[in-house]
Structure formats: structure tokens, C-alpha cells
Design a protein around this motif. Structure first.
Motif, PDB file in Angstrom:
ATOM      1  N   MET A  68      87.370  31.941  28.035  1.00  0.00           N
ATOM      2  CA  MET A  68      88.320  31.122  27.279  1.00  0.00           C
ATOM      3  C   MET A  68      89.756  31.599  27.517  1.00  0.00           C
ATOM      4  N   ALA A  69      89.934  32.912  27.558  1.00  0.00           N
ATOM      5  CA  ALA A  69      91.271  33.480  27.775  1.00  0.00           C
ATOM      6  C   ALA A  69      91.783  33.184  29.180  1.00  0.00           C
ATOM      7  N   GLU A  70      90.878  33.120  30.162  1.00  0.00           N
ATOM      8  CA  GLU A  70      91.270  32.897  31.552  1.00  0.00           C
ATOM      9  C   GLU A  70      91.433  31.427  31.914  1.00  0.00           C
ATOM     10  N   ALA A  71      90.995  30.513  31.066  1.00  0.00           N
ATOM     11  CA  ALA A  71      91.028  29.082  31.383  1.00  0.00           C
ATOM     12  C   ALA A  71      92.449  28.611  31.665  1.00  0.00           C
ATOM     13  N   LYS A  72      92.567  27.756  32.664  1.00  0.00           N
ATOM     14  CA  LYS A  72      93.866  27.210  33.074  1.00  0.00           C
ATOM     15  C   LYS A  72      93.906  25.713  32.820  1.00  0.00           C
ATOM     16  N   GLN A  73      95.119  25.223  32.659  1.00  0.00           N
ATOM     17  CA  GLN A  73      95.347  23.795  32.459  1.00  0.00           C
ATOM     18  C   GLN A  73      96.663  23.465  33.143  1.00  0.00           C
ATOM     19  N   GLY A  74      96.596  22.800  34.274  1.00  0.00           N
ATOM     20  CA  GLY A  74      97.816  22.447  35.008  1.00  0.00           C
ATOM     21  C   GLY A  74      98.587  23.654  35.497  1.00  0.00           C
ATOM     22  N   GLY A  75      97.912  24.727  35.896  1.00  0.00           N
ATOM     23  CA  GLY A  75      98.576  25.915  36.407  1.00  0.00           C
ATOM     24  C   GLY A  75      98.933  26.940  35.349  1.00  0.00           C
TER      25      GLY A  75
END
Length: 186
Positions: A68-75
Motif C-alpha cells: 500500500m505504501a509503495e503504490a503509485k498513481q500517475g508517477g
């Protein structure tokens, strides 16, 4: 009992502690005096600092929280909707992981002490600034002075030369002086 949800994900573990911090950016406005005056530079976004214990036997829970902490969204880091009593009471609704994500082994209790921070996404002051009408730009009130272009460039040059320089220029022009590139002029 305290809990933290990020979208539809409930942060696992036990003993969750959440602390909210809010930074006020200001600058010393006293100059060289002994005054304690400060100039406000605005209110920055809130930060929810969390600590939770996850048992060693629940290794999959630590793995899912790390994902969850590593998840990315649009960079950038993914923005989560936060459900937590402390965050929501202070008006913090959305955030993303920021700073350090740590999982420290606690051998005496056979668990990891996981600590992380969530930075507010689009803070309340930021939303208020966006709603404000744009400030009008002040137009300059200095009309200035109009300068007419010189019609004769040599007349302009003569005005800037001393008497001796003008005489030397006359002689140079008469015998075919040098141009700016170092060659002779016809």
C-alpha cells in the motif's frame, strides 16, 4: 480502540497510535531589532504519523501494508481516502504516504513496530485558496519618456566623443580609416 482505513483497506496489527501534525510556515519579520514579529507564509498540509504493531506470524499483513505504501498513481504516491478518528476530526480526508516507512523488529513482543506518515492531499487551506478569486495584477503607472531614434548614426557618435576623438575620427575618415573588423574602409 483506534483504527485506520485507507480506501477499503484496514491497516492490520494492534496498538495503533495516530498523531496529527500541522505546520505553520513563518519567517522572522523583526529585521535587526529584538522584536519577535513573524510574517506568516501560510498553513501547510496536515501529516498523520502512525505506529502499529504487526506480529511476526502475520508476515503477510506487513507485506500488504508495504505494498500500500509503495503504490503509485500517475508517477506519484497513490492518494487514499483516510478513515481515522484523529485525521477526520482535524479535517484530513485524503493523504499519501510520505517520508520513511519503517518496520523495526521488537524481539521481546515478537512483532514489528511499523511507523509511517500520511501527508494530506489537497489541504483545507489549499482548497480555500483555489476558491478565492484571482487577485488583479496592478498595472504600472509610469508613463516613461519617449525617445526619438537618431536619424544620423554619425551624429550620435559625434555627441559621445571628446574634441580630440572627433579630430582623430575626421582624419581617419579622410584617409580611409579602419572598420570594426580591423580592415580598411574604402
Amino acid at each position: 480502540m483506534s483504527f485506520l482505513r485507507l480506501d477499503n483497506y484496514t491497516v492490520p496489527g494492534f496498538g495503533l497510535q495516530a498523531a496529527l501534525s500541522l505546520k505553520f510556515k513563518d519567517e522572522d519579520a523583526s529585521g535587526d531589532s529584538s522584536s519577535t514579529a513573524k510574517a506568516s507564509k501560510g498553513t501547510k498540509g496536515k501529516c498523520l504519523e502512525c505506529k502499529v504493531c504487526i506480529r511476526f506470524r502475520d508476515e503477510a499483513d506487513l507485506r500488504s501494508l508495504t505494498s500500500m505504501a509503495e503504490a503509485k498513481q500517475g508517477g506519484d504516491g497513490r492518494v487514499y481516502t483516510i478513515t481515522n478518528r484523529t485525521a477526520n476530526a482535524a479535517g484530513m480526508r485524503q493523504g499519501r504516504f510520505t517520508g520513511d516507512f519503517r518496520a523495526d523488529e521488537q524481539e521481546d513482543t515478537r512483532c514489528w513496530l511499523v511507523s509511517f506518515s500520511l501527508a494530506e492531499h489537497i489541504s483545507v487551506p489549499e482548497r480555500a485558496e483555489a476558491r478565492e478569486a484571482p487577485r488583479a495584477v496592478a498595472t504600472q503607472q509610469n508613463p516613461g519618456e519617449t525617445i526619438a531614434p537618431a536619424t544620423d548614426p554619425t551624429a550620435q557618435d559625434r555627441q559621445n566623443l571628446t574634441w580630440a576623438e572627433r579630430k582623430m575620427k575626421q582624419i581617419s575618415d579622410a584617409i580611409g580609416g579602419f572598420d570594426d573588423a580591423g580592415g580598411t574602409t574604402p
